[in-house]
Design a protein around this motif. Structure first.
Motif, PDB file in Angstrom:
ATOM      1  N   ARG A  73       0.829  -1.208   0.000  1.00  0.00           N
ATOM      2  CA  ARG A  73       0.000   0.000   0.000  1.00  0.00           C
ATOM      3  C   ARG A  73       0.868   1.264   0.000  1.00  0.00           C
ATOM      4  N   ILE A  74       1.932   1.251   0.786  1.00  0.00           N
ATOM      5  CA  ILE A  74       2.853   2.380   0.844  1.00  0.00           C
ATOM      6  C   ILE A  74       3.503   2.590  -0.525  1.00  0.00           C
ATOM      7  N   ALA A  75       3.982   1.493  -1.124  1.00  0.00           N
ATOM      8  CA  ALA A  75       4.642   1.579  -2.431  1.00  0.00           C
ATOM      9  C   ALA A  75       3.698   2.158  -3.482  1.00  0.00           C
ATOM     10  N   LYS A  76       2.448   1.766  -3.415  1.00  0.00           N
ATOM     11  CA  LYS A  76       1.451   2.300  -4.348  1.00  0.00           C
ATOM     12  C   LYS A  76       1.235   3.799  -4.097  1.00  0.00           C
ATOM     13  N   ALA A  77       1.165   4.190  -2.834  1.00  0.00           N
ATOM     14  CA  ALA A  77       0.973   5.600  -2.489  1.00  0.00           C
ATOM     15  C   ALA A  77       2.153   6.455  -2.954  1.00  0.00           C
ATOM     16  N   MET A  78       3.325   5.847  -3.016  1.00  0.00           N
ATOM     17  CA  MET A  78       4.523   6.556  -3.465  1.00  0.00           C
ATOM     18  C   MET A  78       4.585   6.679  -4.987  1.00  0.00           C
ATOM     19  N   LYS A  79       3.651   6.094  -5.683  1.00  0.00           N
ATOM     20  CA  LYS A  79       3.546   6.225  -7.150  1.00  0.00           C
ATOM     21  C   LYS A  79       4.864   5.898  -7.852  1.00  0.00           C
ATOM     22  N   ASN A  80       5.380   4.704  -7.578  1.00  0.00           N
ATOM     23  CA  ASN A  80       6.594   4.169  -8.211  1.00  0.00           C
ATOM     24  C   ASN A  80       7.892   4.862  -7.811  1.00  0.00           C
ATOM     25  N   LYS A  81       7.858   5.759  -6.834  1.00  0.00           N
ATOM     26  CA  LYS A  81       9.096   6.322  -6.291  1.00  0.00           C
ATOM     27  C   LYS A  81       9.618   5.338  -5.246  1.00  0.00           C
ATOM     28  N   ASP A  82      10.919   5.333  -5.029  1.00  0.00           N
ATOM     29  CA  ASP A  82      11.538   4.320  -4.180  1.00  0.00           C
ATOM     30  C   ASP A  82      11.090   4.376  -2.727  1.00  0.00           C
ATOM     31  N   VAL A  83      10.844   3.184  -2.182  1.00  0.00           N
ATOM     32  CA  VAL A  83      10.527   2.985  -0.778  1.00  0.00           C
ATOM     33  C   VAL A  83      11.628   2.092  -0.218  1.00  0.00           C
ATOM     34  N   TYR A  84      12.365   2.607   0.753  1.00  0.00           N
ATOM     35  CA  TYR A  84      13.467   1.874   1.353  1.00  0.00           C
ATOM     36  C   TYR A  84      13.070   1.398   2.747  1.00  0.00           C
ATOM     37  N   VAL A  85      13.276   0.121   2.998  1.00  0.00           N
ATOM     38  CA  VAL A  85      13.080  -0.442   4.329  1.00  0.00           C
ATOM     39  C   VAL A  85      14.478  -0.536   4.936  1.00  0.00           C
ATOM     40  N   VAL A  86      14.729   0.301   5.930  1.00  0.00           N
ATOM     41  CA  VAL A  86      16.053   0.418   6.540  1.00  0.00           C
ATOM     42  C   VAL A  86      16.234  -0.674   7.598  1.00  0.00           C
ATOM     43  N   ALA A  87      17.399  -1.317   7.579  1.00  0.00           N
ATOM     44  CA  ALA A  87      17.731  -2.303   8.614  1.00  0.00           C
ATOM     45  C   ALA A  87      17.679  -1.602   9.968  1.00  0.00           C
ATOM     46  N   SER A  88      16.839  -2.108  10.865  1.00  0.00           N
ATOM     47  CA  SER A  88      16.596  -1.447  12.154  1.00  0.00           C
ATOM     48  C   SER A  88      16.570  -2.479  13.277  1.00  0.00           C
ATOM     49  N   ASN A  89      16.521  -1.996  14.505  1.00  0.00           N
ATOM     50  CA  ASN A  89      16.569  -2.916  15.638  1.00  0.00           C
ATOM     51  C   ASN A  89      15.304  -3.767  15.792  1.00  0.00           C
ATOM     52  N   HIS A  90      14.130  -3.253  15.530  1.00  0.00           N
ATOM     53  CA  HIS A  90      12.916  -4.063  15.702  1.00  0.00           C
ATOM     54  C   HIS A  90      12.871  -5.258  14.752  1.00  0.00           C
ATOM     55  N   PRO A  91      13.177  -5.083  13.458  1.00  0.00           N
ATOM     56  CA  PRO A  91      13.215  -6.270  12.599  1.00  0.00           C
ATOM     57  C   PRO A  91      14.258  -7.300  13.043  1.00  0.00           C
ATOM     58  N   PHE A  92      15.331  -6.853  13.700  1.00  0.00           N
ATOM     59  CA  PHE A  92      16.344  -7.800  14.177  1.00  0.00           C
ATOM     60  C   PHE A  92      15.813  -8.694  15.295  1.00  0.00           C
ATOM     61  N   PHE A  93      14.671  -8.331  15.883  1.00  0.00           N
ATOM     62  CA  PHE A  93      14.049  -9.207  16.885  1.00  0.00           C
ATOM     63  C   PHE A  93      13.813 -10.590  16.277  1.00  0.00           C
ATOM     64  N   LEU A  94      13.398 -10.623  15.008  1.00  0.00           N
ATOM     65  CA  LEU A  94      13.112 -11.904  14.353  1.00  0.00           C
ATOM     66  C   LEU A  94      14.383 -12.732  14.220  1.00  0.00           C
ATOM     67  N   GLU A  95      15.465 -12.100  13.815  1.00  0.00           N
ATOM     68  CA  GLU A  95      16.729 -12.823  13.678  1.00  0.00           C
ATOM     69  C   GLU A  95      17.171 -13.411  15.026  1.00  0.00           C
ATOM     70  N   ARG A  96      17.042 -12.631  16.079  1.00  0.00           N
ATOM     71  CA  ARG A  96      17.405 -13.103  17.420  1.00  0.00           C
ATOM     72  C   ARG A  96      16.524 -14.281  17.831  1.00  0.00           C
ATOM     73  N   TYR A  97      15.230 -14.166  17.570  1.00  0.00           N
ATOM     74  CA  TYR A  97      14.256 -15.216  17.891  1.00  0.00           C
ATOM     75  C   TYR A  97      14.626 -16.522  17.187  1.00  0.00           C
ATOM     76  N   LEU A  98      14.991 -16.413  15.918  1.00  0.00           N
ATOM     77  CA  LEU A  98      15.367 -17.598  15.137  1.00  0.00           C
ATOM     78  C   LEU A  98      16.690 -18.171  15.622  1.00  0.00           C
ATOM     79  N   ASP A  99      17.660 -17.312  15.855  1.00  0.00           N
ATOM     80  CA  ASP A  99      18.991 -17.741  16.279  1.00  0.00           C
ATOM     81  C   ASP A  99      18.953 -18.478  17.612  1.00  0.00           C
TER      82      ASP A  99
END
Length: 176
Positions: A73-99
């Protein structure tokens, strides 16, 4: 920089209004995947986790599906302009959980965790892979890795700032 994270619908809609109003040339999303399903800071909070389970908030797959839907939905709202998902601490929760194989005591997450654990073993990003597993994303979505470098007018935009060199806390000086 608009933080989507784990906000109420009113806040999320306000973010879309900002996109429409400001019409940015590119969008950088920090802590886009909140990680509430695998949050290590709440692992010992039995009552809070029981409530989260009842609300369906402890399912990795559900969180990844919601992230895929919202990112599309965000990408569509940006009308084909770049959307970057920055490596951040909250997404790293998943890596820690898996590890740490914390899914071994959560049978509702076992299947997806084993798939994503295999991805992590291959050296790939389980967050990006997991979100992509939930459906096709528009071509204007880009996932940045921890050590990516993307500067606009001298400003480092690829860094969330939570990591410094050798695992130290992040700062402007250490990131440079």
């Amino acid at each position: 920089d608009i933080h989507w994270g784990d906000h109420d619908q009113k806040t999320i809609e306000a973010n879309y209004e900002m996109i429409e109003y400001f019409r940015p040339r590119r969008l950088f999303l920090h802590d886009f995947l909140n990680g509430h399903s695998v949050n290590p800071h709440e692992r010992q909070d039995t009552i809070k986790r029981a409530r989260a389970f009842e609300d369906g908030r402890l399912s990795i797959e559900t969180e990844l599906k919601e992230a895929n839907k919202e990112l599309s939905r965000i990408a569509k709202a940006m009308k084909n302009k770049d959307v970057y998902v920055v490596a951040s601490n909250h997404p790293f929760f998943l890596e820690r959980y898996l590890d740490r194989a914390e899914y071994s005591s959560e049978p509702w997450n076992l299947e997806i965790a084993l798939k994503l654990g295999s991805v992590l073993l291959e050296g790939k990003d389980p967050v990006e892979t997991g979100i992509r597993m939930m459906g096709t994303l528009p071509n204007n979505v880009r996932f940045l890795k921890l050590h990516n470098d993307l500067k606009v007018e001298g400003w480092q935009l690829a860094s969330h700032g939570h990591k410094g060199s050798s695992g130290a806390r992040g700062s402007v000086r250490s990131r440079e």
